[in-house]
Enzyme design. Structure first.
Site, PDB file in Angstrom:
ATOM      1  CB  CYS A 116      -0.875  -0.243   1.189  1.00  0.00           C
ATOM      2  SG  CYS A 116      -1.881  -1.282   1.266  1.00  0.00           S
ATOM      3  CG  HIS A 241      -2.830   3.136   2.379  1.00  0.00           C
ATOM      4  ND1 HIS A 241      -3.608   2.925   1.252  1.00  0.00           N
ATOM      5  CD2 HIS A 241      -2.786   1.941   3.055  1.00  0.00           C
ATOM      6  CE1 HIS A 241      -4.010   1.731   1.252  1.00  0.00           C
ATOM      7  NE2 HIS A 241      -3.681   0.999   2.556  1.00  0.00           N
ATOM      8  CG  ASN A 271      -6.489  -0.625   2.110  1.00  0.00           C
ATOM      9  OD1 ASN A 271      -6.098  -0.471   1.108  1.00  0.00           O
ATOM     10  ND2 ASN A 271      -6.101  -1.465   2.986  1.00  0.00           N
TER      11      ASN A 271
HETATM   12  O1  UT7 Z   1      -3.516  -1.395   3.880  1.00  0.00           O
HETATM   13  C1  UT7 Z   1      -2.566  -2.344   4.701  1.00  0.00           C
HETATM   14  C2  UT7 Z   1      -2.739  -2.049   6.080  1.00  0.00           C
HETATM   15  N1  UT7 Z   1      -3.797  -2.754   6.710  1.00  0.00           N
HETATM   16  C3  UT7 Z   1      -4.217  -2.017   7.780  1.00  0.00           C
HETATM   17  O2  UT7 Z   1      -3.990  -1.128   7.938  1.00  0.00           O
HETATM   18  C4  UT7 Z   1      -5.280  -2.863   8.601  1.00  0.00           C
HETATM   19  C5  UT7 Z   1      -4.838  -2.839  10.052  1.00  0.00           C
HETATM   20  N2  UT7 Z   1      -5.836  -3.605  10.936  1.00  0.00           N
HETATM   21  C6  UT7 Z   1      -7.059  -2.943  11.035  1.00  0.00           C
HETATM   22  O3  UT7 Z   1      -7.328  -2.220  10.463  1.00  0.00           O
HETATM   23  C7  UT7 Z   1      -7.937  -3.672  12.154  1.00  0.00           C
HETATM   24  O4  UT7 Z   1      -7.004  -4.492  12.723  1.00  0.00           O
HETATM   25  C8  UT7 Z   1      -9.072  -4.630  11.538  1.00  0.00           C
HETATM   26  C9  UT7 Z   1     -10.081  -3.515  11.009  1.00  0.00           C
HETATM   27  C10 UT7 Z   1      -8.572  -5.366  10.564  1.00  0.00           C
HETATM   28  C11 UT7 Z   1      -9.689  -5.316  12.672  1.00  0.00           C
HETATM   29  O5  UT7 Z   1     -10.356  -4.471  13.732  1.00  0.00           O
HETATM   30  P1  UT7 Z   1      -9.849  -4.813  15.342  1.00  0.00           P
HETATM   31  O6  UT7 Z   1     -10.575  -3.829  16.145  1.00  0.00           O
HETATM   32  O7  UT7 Z   1      -8.411  -4.802  15.556  1.00  0.00           O
HETATM   33  O8  UT7 Z   1     -10.797  -6.252  15.293  1.00  0.00           O
HETATM   34  P2  UT7 Z   1     -10.042  -7.644  15.954  1.00  0.00           P
HETATM   35  O9  UT7 Z   1      -9.092  -8.088  14.860  1.00  0.00           O
HETATM   36  O10 UT7 Z   1      -9.302  -7.462  17.336  1.00  0.00           O
HETATM   37  O11 UT7 Z   1     -11.417  -8.494  15.988  1.00  0.00           O
HETATM   38  C12 UT7 Z   1     -12.199  -7.995  17.113  1.00  0.00           C
HETATM   39  C13 UT7 Z   1     -13.260  -8.981  17.158  1.00  0.00           C
HETATM   40  C14 UT7 Z   1     -13.062 -10.350  16.853  1.00  0.00           C
HETATM   41  O12 UT7 Z   1     -13.858 -11.327  17.561  1.00  0.00           O
HETATM   42  P3  UT7 Z   1     -13.557 -11.730  18.975  1.00  0.00           P
HETATM   43  O13 UT7 Z   1     -12.396 -12.810  18.755  1.00  0.00           O
HETATM   44  O14 UT7 Z   1     -13.278 -10.618  20.017  1.00  0.00           O
HETATM   45  O15 UT7 Z   1     -14.786 -12.675  19.383  1.00  0.00           O
HETATM   46  C15 UT7 Z   1     -13.208 -10.742  15.416  1.00  0.00           C
HETATM   47  O16 UT7 Z   1     -13.656 -12.053  15.250  1.00  0.00           O
HETATM   48  O17 UT7 Z   1     -13.923  -8.832  15.819  1.00  0.00           O
HETATM   49  C16 UT7 Z   1     -14.116  -9.905  14.913  1.00  0.00           C
HETATM   50  N3  UT7 Z   1     -14.332  -9.535  13.754  1.00  0.00           N
HETATM   51  C17 UT7 Z   1     -15.473  -9.332  12.868  1.00  0.00           C
HETATM   52  N4  UT7 Z   1     -16.801  -9.241  13.236  1.00  0.00           N
HETATM   53  C18 UT7 Z   1     -17.739  -8.730  12.587  1.00  0.00           C
HETATM   54  C19 UT7 Z   1     -13.434  -9.514  12.809  1.00  0.00           C
HETATM   55  N5  UT7 Z   1     -13.814  -9.011  11.694  1.00  0.00           N
HETATM   56  C20 UT7 Z   1     -15.177  -8.953  11.681  1.00  0.00           C
HETATM   57  C21 UT7 Z   1     -16.141  -8.376  10.654  1.00  0.00           C
HETATM   58  N6  UT7 Z   1     -17.280  -8.575  11.295  1.00  0.00           N
HETATM   59  N7  UT7 Z   1     -15.879  -8.329   9.506  1.00  0.00           N
END
Ligand code: UT7
Length: 314
Positions: A116, A241, A271
């Site tokens: 990215c 980005h 993204n």
């Molecule tokens: O462009 C390249 C660079 N990429 C990035 O910058 C992405 C960087 N990362 C992020 O933006 C975030 O980490 C995410 C948006 C990918 C995830 O957000 P988060 O607040 O860090 O969520 P998490 O991964 O800690 O997940 C929290 C919960 C989990 O459930 P449990 O284990 O707490 O029960 C996930 O399974 O949210 C759940 N979850 C979802 N729930 C509903 C993960 N994805 C989803 C979803 N819908 N799409």
């Protein structure tokens, strides 16, 4: 001899017509509009059709540039394309395919892979080659068909990405100039964000990439300000980005930046990797937000892990 100023003199962008809303996505995987929007800022993304490839999106962006700026296509003497989703894996480069589709012959054309951060790397590579005299008027693209590498069964990643392309014309000019650029890579983080060889789909360690992104954006901005004896008040726009609105909010809070200085459009496109910065720039230009003399920082971060920024005086 007066210094040679290199700047952006024309912009173009393209996103496919078809959209996929968060609500529509919630029929494919266990997610919701509420979760996606509150965790990322995304509401919808644009998706290319099956037979539309990375080069097609880029060519549409170039056509958009030429239809809005009275420029002669035949003057172009270089093409640099940043993409993580090329038409072909390995070769030929997508840049060569774009060259042919634009009807251009016998000019250097090549791809850059920097996740990215690709557009920041591509812009700097093109600037360096203009300064060295290898090329003079270069089309610099960020073009991505991420829908072809998304695992549509993985809710952790499939909600995040979209397709699109942006391009700029970079050349010697006195109207606008790139003042400085800083580029970084941290290869020890390579496994955090990968298009896997076997499945050809994206896997991501979301939380570690999130933490990296906050630091990468903040450090890049601070570094560019320091190197150029500028303060935050001197900066009119930061164009990051577009990966996640929460990353920008967290970065602004930690580093004391004004969040309103960041231009965001992730809500409508998700993204689009290397394409997100040129798409945002084109949108800002169209909305008349870019004024002569303004100082703008472009900042990218992503797979590699890579990051970097470009300071521009518009
Ligand atoms: O462009 C390249 C660079 N990429 C990035 O910058 C992405 C960087 N990362 C992020 O933006 C975030 O980490 C995410 C948006 C990918 C995830 O957000 P988060 O607040 O860090 O969520 P998490 O991964 O800690 O997940 C929290 C919960 C989990 O459930 P449990 O284990 O707490 O029960 C996930 O399974 O949210 C759940 N979850 C979802 N729930 C509903 C993960 N994805 C989803 C979803 N819908 N799409």
């Amino acid at each position: 001899m007066s210094p040679k100023y290199i700047g952006i003199t024309a912009l173009g962008s393209y996103v496919p017509k078809k959209t996929l809303t968060n609500n529509e996505l919630s029929h494919l995987v266990d997610t919701s509009d509420e979760w996606i929007h509150s965790h990322t800022g995304i509401k919808e993304r644009h998706l290319a059709s099956e037979n539309e490839r990375c080069s097609d999106l880029a060519v549409e962006a170039a056509n958009n540039l030429f239809s809005n700026h009275a420029r002669n296509k035949a003057e172009i003497d270089g093409i640099v394309v940043s993409t993580a989703t090329p038409d072909y894996v390995g070769f030929p480069s997508t840049a060569c395919i774009i060259q042919d589709k634009l009807g251009l012959t016998d000019i250097p054309a090549f791809d850059i892979s920097a996740g990215c951060t690709g557009f920041i790397y591509a812009l700097e590579a093109a600037r360096g080659m203009i300064l060295s005299g290898t090329m003079h008027k270069v089309l610099v693209f960020g073009s991505e068909k991420l829908s072809q590498v998304v695992n549509w069964e993985d809710r952790n990643t499939c909600v995040l990405f979209g397709d699109g392309a942006g391009c700029v014309l970079l050349e010697e000019t006195n109207d606008n100039r790139i003042i400085d650029c800083t580029l970084h890579s941290e290869g020890n983080g390579a496994q955090a964000l990968v298009i896997q060889n076997d499945s050809h789909t994206i896997t991501m360690e979301g939380r570690s990439v999130y933490a990296f992104a906050v630091r990468a954006i903040g450090d890049t901005i601070v570094d560019l300000l320091k190197r150029n004896n500028l303060s935050l008040e001197d900066i009119d726009w930061i164009v990051p980005h577009q990966a996640n609105e929460r990353i920008i909010a967290a970065c602004a809070k930690r580093y004391g930046f004004n969040q309103n200085t960041f231009y965001m459009n992730i809500e409508r496109y998700a993204n689009t990797s290397a394409a997100s910065i040129p798409i945002a720039l084109k949108e800002m230009d169209e909305a008349n937000l870019l004024k002569k003399g303004q100082k703008i920082i472009l900042v990218g971060f992503g797979a590699g892990l890579t990051y970097g920024g470009t300071l521009i005086q518009w």
